[in-house]
Scaffold this motif. Structure first.
Motif, short mmCIF file in Angstrom:
data_model
loop_
_atom_site.label_atom_id
_atom_site.label_comp_id
_atom_site.label_asym_id
_atom_site.label_seq_id
_atom_site.Cartn_x
_atom_site.Cartn_y
_atom_site.Cartn_z
N SER A 245 0.81 -1.22 0.00
CA SER A 245 0.00 0.00 0.00
C SER A 245 0.84 1.27 0.00
O SER A 245 0.30 2.37 -0.14
CB SER A 245 -0.93 0.01 1.22
OG SER A 245 -0.19 0.08 2.42
N LEU A 246 2.17 1.12 0.14
CA LEU A 246 3.04 2.30 0.08
C LEU A 246 2.94 2.96 -1.28
O LEU A 246 2.86 2.28 -2.31
CB LEU A 246 4.49 1.90 0.36
CG LEU A 246 4.82 1.50 1.79
CD1 LEU A 246 6.18 0.80 1.85
CD2 LEU A 246 4.82 2.71 2.70
N PRO A 247 2.93 4.30 -1.35
CA PRO A 247 2.78 4.99 -2.63
C PRO A 247 3.93 4.67 -3.59
O PRO A 247 5.10 4.75 -3.21
CB PRO A 247 2.77 6.47 -2.25
CG PRO A 247 2.98 6.56 -0.79
CD PRO A 247 3.03 5.21 -0.21
N LEU A 289 10.62 11.87 0.40
CA LEU A 289 10.64 11.78 1.86
C LEU A 289 9.46 12.53 2.46
O LEU A 289 8.81 12.05 3.41
CB LEU A 289 11.96 12.33 2.39
CG LEU A 289 12.13 12.36 3.93
CD1 LEU A 289 11.97 10.97 4.53
CD2 LEU A 289 13.50 12.93 4.30
N ASN A 290 9.17 13.68 1.94
CA ASN A 290 8.01 14.46 2.41
C ASN A 290 6.72 13.68 2.20
O ASN A 290 5.85 13.64 3.08
CB ASN A 290 7.94 15.79 1.66
CG ASN A 290 8.13 16.98 2.58
OD1 ASN A 290 7.78 16.92 3.75
ND2 ASN A 290 8.67 18.05 2.06
N ARG A 291 6.58 13.08 1.05
CA ARG A 291 5.37 12.30 0.75
C ARG A 291 5.25 11.09 1.68
O ARG A 291 4.16 10.77 2.15
CB ARG A 291 5.40 11.83 -0.71
CG ARG A 291 5.19 12.94 -1.74
CD ARG A 291 5.40 12.39 -3.15
NE ARG A 291 5.26 13.42 -4.15
CZ ARG A 291 4.12 13.71 -4.78
NH1 ARG A 291 3.02 13.02 -4.49
NH2 ARG A 291 4.07 14.65 -5.70
N ASP A 294 4.18 12.23 5.18
CA ASP A 294 2.75 12.52 5.19
C ASP A 294 1.93 11.23 5.16
O ASP A 294 0.90 11.12 5.85
CB ASP A 294 2.38 13.39 3.98
CG ASP A 294 2.91 14.81 4.10
OD1 ASP A 294 3.29 15.21 5.22
OD2 ASP A 294 2.97 15.52 3.08
N TRP A 295 2.37 10.27 4.37
CA TRP A 295 1.66 8.99 4.29
C TRP A 295 1.68 8.29 5.66
O TRP A 295 0.67 7.72 6.08
CB TRP A 295 2.32 8.10 3.23
CG TRP A 295 1.57 6.83 2.95
CD1 TRP A 295 0.58 6.64 2.04
CD2 TRP A 295 1.75 5.57 3.61
NE1 TRP A 295 0.13 5.34 2.08
CE2 TRP A 295 0.84 4.66 3.04
CE3 TRP A 295 2.60 5.12 4.62
CZ2 TRP A 295 0.75 3.33 3.44
CZ3 TRP A 295 2.51 3.79 5.03
CH2 TRP A 295 1.59 2.92 4.44
N ASN A 299 -1.70 7.13 7.65
CA ASN A 299 -1.96 5.70 7.66
C ASN A 299 -1.45 4.96 8.90
O ASN A 299 -1.91 3.85 9.18
CB ASN A 299 -1.35 5.05 6.42
CG ASN A 299 -2.01 5.51 5.15
OD1 ASN A 299 -3.03 4.98 4.72
ND2 ASN A 299 -1.44 6.53 4.51
N ILE A 300 -0.52 5.58 9.63
CA ILE A 300 0.03 4.93 10.82
C ILE A 300 -0.31 5.70 12.08
O ILE A 300 -1.05 5.22 12.94
CB ILE A 300 1.56 4.76 10.69
CG1 ILE A 300 1.90 3.88 9.49
CG2 ILE A 300 2.13 4.14 11.97
CD1 ILE A 300 3.40 3.73 9.23
#
Length: 391
Positions: A245-247, A289-291, A294-295, A299-300
């Motif tokens: 599920s990681l972008p 890294l920024n994305r 944020d993810w 999600n966590i």
């Protein structure tokens, strides 16, 4: 026992040779500033500080403090003590490649998170709200780390760490990500103390602090590198997220495993920072890294499955905080705060408002200590076999 004169001379010569080989913009041990005079010691100043830190009481409490996930019975989940070790290793790796002062980097890294409360950032927010309700300032873990070493350890006398180490600790806030990290070489110890005092009041944002050394900057970015991928691995173990599920726009740049993410970030940072007085990532890596950061938050850290016990934890904190406030200075002996307070220096006792004393005491608890204090307050004790014998 005293040093043999010849041995001492050889050691000093080797230490000086090593220091002189550092990058021109590294912070040398000879530049170290302490707030109080200290006995002569053959150990370099920052190396000595690292020794002081690992022998402190607050360092020993890392062992039972939450990193991200609490109330989880799994020995492979990261606790605060492991996170600190990971930060120190990553930061020293970067420091070695950039030819900076590893002793300073290690001392900052080992001490940076001692100010964390039980139950991590959730506990931090609750204690800060308590102080604000009492009109007694705010609570930030990085500021509390500074406070512990400067004002609270050694029964209220402090450990007399160097200004450079204390500065790196208070400036470490790893939640703040920047595309370029630079230091303020003109920052004085007096300015550092002023920023610390204003941060306690909440009149100065600690996120706006700029380290006085490049080593402080290295530790600051290493905090992010250490947790961003490791938290994903922990979340996968706990089945909060799946690796798939990681972008994709992130994994194509950084990878999808902690080991790959750490390796990519270190190499990119060094590639873009070597022989420079600032630290930076390439645009593509910084964006990824920024994305990813944020993810992780969505999600966590904000995952509903993680927060099922939040209201209970909030109630527990509030109960203990209010009980400590009521108990302080009284004859009650439920939480132990009076025993701790009475062991502190006269200066601490005379200058610290009661709500801040309570915040200092409760924030220093481990997770288990807080839960046991709560049980002591709310769970009735048995009178034993014979009620008559107890009255």
């Amino acid at each position: 026992m005293e040093w043999n004169a010849e041995t001492k001379e050889r050691i000093e010569s080797r230490l000086n040779e090593k220091e002189n080989s550092l990058a021109a913009y590294a912070c040398k041990s000879a530049q170290a500033i302490r707030f109080h005079e200290a006995p002569e010691d053959l150990r370099p100043n920052f190396f000595h500080d690292a020794d002081k830190i690992i022998h402190s009481y607050c360092y020993s409490r890392y062992i039972d403090k939450t990193q991200v996930f609490y109330l989880v019975e799994n020995d492979h989940i990261t606790h605060r003590v492991l996170h600190v070790q990971l930060v120190a290793k990553i930061a020293r790796t970067i420091g070695r490649f950039l030819n900076l002062n590893e002793d300073l980097i290690e001392a900052i890294s080992l001490g940076h998170d001692v100010g964390h409360t039980p139950f991590g950032h959730d506990g931090e927010r609750i204690i800060s709200a308590f102080l604000q309700e009492q009109g007694a300032g705010i609570f930030e873990h990085n500021v509390q780390s500074f406070r512990l070493f400067h004002d609270l350890e050694a029964y209220g006398k402090g450990l007399n760490l160097t200004a450079q180490v204390l500065d790196g600790i208070i400036c470490h806030n790893g939640e703040i990500l920047q595309n370029c990290y630079g230091c303020d070489r003109n920052k004085t110890p007096e300015k550092l103390l002023a920023e610390y005092r204003e941060s306690l009041k909440g009149t100065f944002k600690s996120k706006d602090m700029v380290p006085m050394t490049l080593e402080g900057c290295v530790m600051r970015i290493s905090d992010v590198i250490a947790y961003v991928g490791r938290d994903i691995e922990d979340a996968i173990i706990l089945k909060l997220v799946e690796r798939e599920s990681l972008p994709r726009e992130v994994t194509e740049v950084l990878g999808d495993k902690n080991s790959t993410i750490v390796d990519t970030l270190i190499k990119d940072l060094v590639n873009n920072s070597i022989d420079k007085e600032t630290l930076s990532f390439s645009p593509a890596v910084f964006d990824a890294l920024n994305r990813l950061k944020d993810w992780n938050y969505k999600n966590i850290y904000l995952n509903p499955k993680k927060s099922t016990q939040d209201e209970k934890i909030k109630t527990m904190f509030q109960t203990v905080l209010n009980e400590c406030l009521e108990e302080l200075g009284s004859d009650k002996k439920v939480t132990g705060i009076n025993h701790w307070f009475n062991s502190m220096s006269a200066e601490y006792k005379d200058s610290t408002p009661k709500p801040r004393v309570v915040a200092d005491y409760v924030s220093g608890m481990t997770d288990d200590y807080l839960m046991n204090a709560y049980k002591e307050i709310v769970i009735p004790k048995s009178f034993g076999i014979s009620f008559a014998e107890k009255i």
